[in-house]
Design a protein around this motif. Structure first.
Motif, PDB file in Angstrom:
ATOM      1  N   ASN A  26       0.793  -1.221   0.000  1.00 58.08           N
ATOM      2  CA  ASN A  26       0.000   0.000   0.000  1.00 58.08           C
ATOM      3  C   ASN A  26       0.831   1.281   0.000  1.00 58.08           C
ATOM      4  N   ARG A  27       2.123   1.143  -0.196  1.00 57.79           N
ATOM      5  CA  ARG A  27       2.970   2.324  -0.144  1.00 57.79           C
ATOM      6  C   ARG A  27       2.617   3.266  -1.283  1.00 57.79           C
ATOM      7  N   PRO A  28       2.502   4.586  -1.005  1.00 59.30           N
ATOM      8  CA  PRO A  28       2.138   5.552  -2.054  1.00 59.30           C
ATOM      9  C   PRO A  28       3.170   5.583  -3.169  1.00 59.30           C
ATOM     10  N   GLU A  29       2.724   6.093  -4.318  1.00 58.70           N
ATOM     11  CA  GLU A  29       3.629   6.230  -5.457  1.00 58.70           C
ATOM     12  C   GLU A  29       4.785   7.146  -5.085  1.00 58.70           C
ATOM     13  N   GLY A  30       5.971   6.810  -5.512  1.00 55.68           N
ATOM     14  CA  GLY A  30       7.136   7.641  -5.194  1.00 55.68           C
ATOM     15  C   GLY A  30       8.306   6.779  -4.804  1.00 55.68           C
ATOM     16  N   ASN A  31       8.056   5.698  -4.052  1.00 55.64           N
ATOM     17  CA  ASN A  31       9.148   4.811  -3.695  1.00 55.64           C
ATOM     18  C   ASN A  31       9.233   3.716  -4.761  1.00 55.64           C
ATOM     19  N   ASN A  32       9.865   4.030  -5.853  1.00 58.99           N
ATOM     20  CA  ASN A  32       9.900   3.124  -6.995  1.00 58.99           C
ATOM     21  C   ASN A  32      10.740   1.884  -6.766  1.00 58.99           C
ATOM     22  N   PHE A  33      11.737   1.991  -5.871  1.00 52.51           N
ATOM     23  CA  PHE A  33      12.623   0.856  -5.678  1.00 52.51           C
ATOM     24  C   PHE A  33      11.887  -0.332  -5.061  1.00 52.51           C
ATOM     25  N   SER A  34      11.006  -0.072  -4.090  1.00 49.76           N
ATOM     26  CA  SER A  34      10.256  -1.157  -3.464  1.00 49.76           C
ATOM     27  C   SER A  34       9.374  -1.845  -4.488  1.00 49.76           C
ATOM     28  N   LYS A  35       8.712  -1.033  -5.339  1.00 50.30           N
ATOM     29  CA  LYS A  35       7.830  -1.609  -6.334  1.00 50.30           C
ATOM     30  C   LYS A  35       8.635  -2.386  -7.371  1.00 50.30           C
ATOM     31  N   ALA A  36       9.799  -1.856  -7.705  1.00 43.81           N
ATOM     32  CA  ALA A  36      10.626  -2.553  -8.688  1.00 43.81           C
ATOM     33  C   ALA A  36      11.063  -3.915  -8.168  1.00 43.81           C
ATOM     34  N   LYS A  37      11.392  -3.964  -6.865  1.00 40.84           N
ATOM     35  CA  LYS A  37      11.783  -5.240  -6.277  1.00 40.84           C
ATOM     36  C   LYS A  37      10.614  -6.218  -6.291  1.00 40.84           C
ATOM     37  N   LYS A  72      10.186  11.635  -0.952  1.00 44.26           N
ATOM     38  CA  LYS A  72       8.895  11.278  -0.393  1.00 44.26           C
ATOM     39  C   LYS A  72       7.777  11.876  -1.255  1.00 44.26           C
ATOM     40  N   PRO A  73       6.656  11.170  -1.368  1.00 44.74           N
ATOM     41  CA  PRO A  73       5.545  11.648  -2.199  1.00 44.74           C
ATOM     42  C   PRO A  73       5.094  13.063  -1.863  1.00 44.74           C
ATOM     43  N   LYS A  74       5.073  13.404  -0.565  1.00 42.13           N
ATOM     44  CA  LYS A  74       4.637  14.724  -0.140  1.00 42.13           C
ATOM     45  C   LYS A  74       5.571  15.800  -0.687  1.00 42.13           C
ATOM     46  N   THR A  75       6.870  15.530  -0.622  1.00 39.75           N
ATOM     47  CA  THR A  75       7.850  16.484  -1.128  1.00 39.75           C
ATOM     48  C   THR A  75       7.780  16.579  -2.640  1.00 39.75           C
ATOM     49  N   ARG A  76       7.591  15.430  -3.297  1.00 41.24           N
ATOM     50  CA  ARG A  76       7.491  15.404  -4.746  1.00 41.24           C
ATOM     51  C   ARG A  76       6.314  16.257  -5.225  1.00 41.24           C
ATOM     52  N   LYS A  77       5.184  16.138  -4.513  1.00 41.24           N
ATOM     53  CA  LYS A  77       3.988  16.890  -4.866  1.00 41.24           C
ATOM     54  C   LYS A  77       4.214  18.381  -4.670  1.00 41.24           C
ATOM     55  N   LYS A  78       4.928  18.720  -3.612  1.00 41.96           N
ATOM     56  CA  LYS A  78       5.191  20.121  -3.293  1.00 41.96           C
ATOM     57  C   LYS A  78       6.061  20.779  -4.363  1.00 41.96           C
ATOM     58  N   LEU A  79       7.021  19.997  -4.888  1.00 40.55           N
ATOM     59  CA  LEU A  79       7.942  20.541  -5.881  1.00 40.55           C
ATOM     60  C   LEU A  79       7.437  20.414  -7.306  1.00 40.55           C
ATOM     61  N   LYS A  80       6.394  19.634  -7.494  1.00 36.84           N
ATOM     62  CA  LYS A  80       5.878  19.394  -8.834  1.00 36.84           C
ATOM     63  C   LYS A  80       5.449  20.719  -9.488  1.00 36.84           C
ATOM     64  N   GLY A  81       5.928  20.924 -10.656  1.00 32.53           N
ATOM     65  CA  GLY A  81       5.571  22.140 -11.373  1.00 32.53           C
ATOM     66  C   GLY A  81       6.395  23.348 -10.998  1.00 32.53           C
TER      67      GLY A  81
END
Length: 241
Positions: free
Chosen positions: A17-28, A228-237
């Motif tokens: 259930n980890r939010p999008e952003g941590n791609n390494f876990s999903k890749a594993k 982290k997803p929160k930081t990614r969202k903050k910097l997006k755009g």
């Protein structure tokens, strides 16, 4: 009555259930399926003869000598070897004209090459200073340095003054390990916040016999892969400061 939160109904941020952003876990977790989904497939490597194939490389013009008697040599074997103090190196064949100059003076200047300087960067790599005055032939401008006696190239967007600390003799080249004692950057490439705008330098790279421009949109920045997803969202755009 408010339902008491239990371990069972709390939102889990485990691997499933980890939010999008941590791609390494999903890749594993998904392995090859994720690679296929992103258009990436394993390379089909074959074994070839050992060679210096660590590409791309910076294509730089190294100026040496003095303001009165100077030369420019194009160097591909260069890079950073230490942060504090900042140290770099250039590896030069023993037969090169500039090799003897740097041996004697213990100084040189690394001048980064922008796309409009590529022709002269190549010229300085195929012509010998024994036969031609490269500053005169290219029309490049000598500019006095702050610390070393060698001139920097005025047209280069960024120049690094270097003082040799050690010479490592190798079979085909000698490696000149040097401390970066002063840096000069075109003031037009520093924004109002003091950020160096390398993306506007239109720098070049050398890759297996060819020169390429690096004037492209950045693919990412340091640390973006674990943001982290929160930081990614903050910097997006927004432009990263």
């Amino acid at each position: 009555m408010e339902k008491k939160k239990t371990r069972k109904n709390r939102k889990s941020y485990g691997p499933k259930n980890r939010p999008e952003g941590n791609n390494f876990s999903k890749a594993k977790k998904t392995g090859g399926k994720r690679q296929e989904a992103e258009g990436r497939t394993p390379a089909r490597k074959v074994t070839v003869k050992p060679g210096p194939m660590l590409y791309p490389l910076p294509s730089v013009m190294v100026s040496c000598g003095t303001m009165e008697n100077s030369n420019i040599i194009t160097v591909g074997w260069t890079g950073i070897v230490n942060t504090d103090p900042p140290m770099t190196y250039v590896s030069i064949r023993k037969s090169r004209f500039s090799h003897q100059i740097i041996r004697e003076t213990g100084e040189f200047v690394i001048n980064l090459t922008s796309a409009d300087l590529t022709r002269w960067c190549d010229y300085c790599g195929v012509k010998s200073g024994r036969n031609v005055d490269k500053f005169k032939e290219t029309g490049l401008t000598k500019e006095k340095c702050q610390v070393v006696r060698a001139p920097m190239i005025a047209e280069s967007p960024l120049s690094l003054e270097c003082v040799v600390k050690e010479v490592k003799e190798l079979p085909s080249h000698d490696m000149f390990l040097a401390e970066i004692v002063s840096v000069h950057i075109d003031e037009r490439l520093i924004d109002e916040k003091g950020k160096y705008q390398f993306e506007n330098m239109d720098l070049t790279a050398y890759c297996h016999g060819e020169y390429f421009s690096l004037n492209r949109k950045p693919l990412g920045f340091f640390g973006y892969s674990v943001m982290k997803p929160k930081t990614r969202k903050k910097l997006k755009g927004k432009r990263r400061p």
